[in-house]
Motif scaffolding. Structure first.
Motif, PDB file in Angstrom:
ATOM      1  N   ARG A 289       0.839  -1.206   0.000  1.00  0.00           N
ATOM      2  CA  ARG A 289       0.000   0.000   0.000  1.00  0.00           C
ATOM      3  C   ARG A 289       0.874   1.255   0.000  1.00  0.00           C
ATOM      4  NH1 ARG A 289      -4.563  -0.357   4.531  1.00  0.00           N
ATOM      5  NH2 ARG A 289      -5.073   1.625   3.513  1.00  0.00           N
ATOM      6  N   PHE A 290       1.941   1.223   0.778  1.00  0.00           N
ATOM      7  CA  PHE A 290       2.860   2.359   0.795  1.00  0.00           C
ATOM      8  C   PHE A 290       3.515   2.538  -0.565  1.00  0.00           C
ATOM      9  CE2 PHE A 290       7.271   3.808   1.203  1.00  0.00           C
ATOM     10  CZ  PHE A 290       7.059   5.072   1.714  1.00  0.00           C
ATOM     11  N   LEU A 291       3.915   1.426  -1.192  1.00  0.00           N
ATOM     12  CA  LEU A 291       4.570   1.513  -2.491  1.00  0.00           C
ATOM     13  C   LEU A 291       3.620   2.050  -3.554  1.00  0.00           C
ATOM     14  CD1 LEU A 291       7.181   0.917  -4.037  1.00  0.00           C
ATOM     15  CD2 LEU A 291       6.310  -1.389  -4.469  1.00  0.00           C
ATOM     16  N   ALA A 292       2.353   1.630  -3.500  1.00  0.00           N
ATOM     17  CA  ALA A 292       1.370   2.136  -4.463  1.00  0.00           C
ATOM     18  C   ALA A 292       1.184   3.636  -4.299  1.00  0.00           C
ATOM     19  CB  ALA A 292       0.045   1.401  -4.269  1.00  0.00           C
ATOM     20  N   SER A 293       1.136   4.106  -3.042  1.00  0.00           N
ATOM     21  CA  SER A 293       0.985   5.537  -2.791  1.00  0.00           C
ATOM     22  C   SER A 293       2.224   6.297  -3.261  1.00  0.00           C
ATOM     23  CB  SER A 293       0.763   5.768  -1.294  1.00  0.00           C
ATOM     24  OG  SER A 293       0.705   7.143  -1.002  1.00  0.00           O
ATOM     25  N   TRP A 294       3.400   5.736  -2.995  1.00  0.00           N
ATOM     26  CA  TRP A 294       4.647   6.378  -3.431  1.00  0.00           C
ATOM     27  C   TRP A 294       4.718   6.484  -4.947  1.00  0.00           C
ATOM     28  CZ3 TRP A 294       8.456   4.253  -6.521  1.00  0.00           C
ATOM     29  CH2 TRP A 294       9.636   5.000  -6.641  1.00  0.00           C
ATOM     30  N   ALA A 295       4.329   5.402  -5.633  1.00  0.00           N
ATOM     31  CA  ALA A 295       4.374   5.400  -7.094  1.00  0.00           C
ATOM     32  C   ALA A 295       3.420   6.441  -7.669  1.00  0.00           C
ATOM     33  CB  ALA A 295       4.028   4.013  -7.628  1.00  0.00           C
ATOM     34  N   ALA A 296       2.219   6.550  -7.063  1.00  0.00           N
ATOM     35  CA  ALA A 296       1.227   7.504  -7.565  1.00  0.00           C
ATOM     36  C   ALA A 296       1.659   8.949  -7.329  1.00  0.00           C
ATOM     37  CB  ALA A 296      -0.115   7.243  -6.904  1.00  0.00           C
ATOM     38  N   ASP A 297       2.283   9.198  -6.159  1.00  0.00           N
ATOM     39  CA  ASP A 297       2.627  10.574  -5.793  1.00  0.00           C
ATOM     40  C   ASP A 297       3.950  11.048  -6.382  1.00  0.00           C
ATOM     41  OD1 ASP A 297       0.340  10.624  -4.325  1.00  0.00           O
ATOM     42  OD2 ASP A 297       1.315  10.269  -2.400  1.00  0.00           O
ATOM     43  N   SER A 298       4.898  10.105  -6.546  1.00  0.00           N
ATOM     44  CA  SER A 298       6.257  10.522  -6.872  1.00  0.00           C
ATOM     45  C   SER A 298       6.678  10.242  -8.304  1.00  0.00           C
ATOM     46  CB  SER A 298       7.249   9.841  -5.913  1.00  0.00           C
ATOM     47  OG  SER A 298       6.925  10.130  -4.572  1.00  0.00           O
TER      48      SER A 298
END
Length: 286
Positions: A268-277
């Motif tokens: 979940r953290f990686l998905a958020s990081w990929a979307a934001d960064s």
């Protein structure tokens, strides 16, 4: 290099009997041997066939019947994947269509990929080529869109420096990839693409050369991988394979983790990081 099916079958049988000892099949140990494993005459005796028949089979000069192949598989203690591989090479399974044109991801698989926002997934085609992927798979394994299409192949990627660092047990992962590529050789005998891949990897990597020569085979089914991810930390993922019924040469590979586990939170953290960064690419083969 890939070879014709009779030759490949003989090499495979020789490799398997070399792994067995007389004691493992109920024969007396005897004196020291010049070569490891069972002799041809011992395999023939245990399979209740003549030594001459078995020798000609290994040499690719005859085709074995289904009962003989079953007997040899029993003697050599072949597992389910190895048995399927032997029968495929012997032409005892219905031949699959040999459409060797440019392979495109099936539309239904692409739609499924697009909807898997929280699960890393990709589609592998013939020869382990990566046909499509979702953003989370790119964030997890590497941005496939930055790889030239001709090199967008999972076996090639496994032997890259990046994936050597990513997989905690790289050797096990790489051995499985080689065994799966060997199974692809049976499905796509004579493929120029496969020959090119094997030649490239053989020239580039001594580990690949050694493991390819061992003639181990494996189908893509299920398993577990541990990744040392630079962003999400340690991830212990279960992977599964879904085969497309309209094109059995396309398989959807998904990585999952049970809800509430550290790996699930890491995804979940990686998905958020990929979307934001970075938002790695959503991809298909053109």
């Amino acid at each position: 290099m890939t070879r014709n099916a009779p030759s490949e079958l003989g090499e495979f049988l020789k490799a398997r009997r070399a792994e067995l000892s007389p004691r493992s099949v109920g024969l007396p140990g005897g004196a020291a041997r010049r070569v490891p494993g069972l002799r041809r005459e011992e395999v023939a005796m245990l399979a209740a066939i003549s030594t001459d028949y078995y020798t000609r089979l290994e040499q690719g000069r005859i085709q074995a019947s289904e009962p003989v192949l079953n007997a040899i598989a029993r003697v050599l203690d072949l597992d389910e994947d190895q048995r399927a591989y032997v029968f495929e090479l012997a032409g005892k399974e219905p031949a699959r269509p040999r459409t060797q044109g440019v392979q495109k991801v099936q539309p239904q698989l692409q739609r499924l990929l697009d909807d898997l926002g929280s699960i890393p997934a990709m589609v592998l085609g013939r020869h382990m080529d990566v046909l499509a992927w979702n953003p989370l798979a790119a964030a997890l394994v590497g941005d496939f869109g930055q790889i030239p299409e001709k090199d967008r192949n999972y076996a090639l990627m496994v032997f890259s420096p990046a994936l050597r660092e990513l997989y905690a047990d790289w050797e096990s992962t790489a051995r499985i990839a080689v065994a799966q590529l060997r199974m692809e050789a049976a499905h796509n005998a004579g493929s120029a693409r496969l020959t090119s891949l094997v030649n490239e990897l053989s020239e580039r990597d001594p580990d690949f050369r050694r493991w390819w020569a061992a003639h181990h085979v494996a189908a893509r089914t299920v398993g577990t991988k541990t990744l040392n991810h630079p962003i999400a930390g340690t991830l212990v993922l279960e992977w599964d394979t879904l085969t497309c019924t309209t094109d059995p040469d396309q398989q959807l590979i998904v990585w999952t983790a049970a809800p509430g586990t550290p790996t699930h939170e890491g995804l979940r953290f990686l998905a958020s990081w990929a979307a934001d960064s970075h938002e790695p690419t959503r991809g298909t083969t053109n």
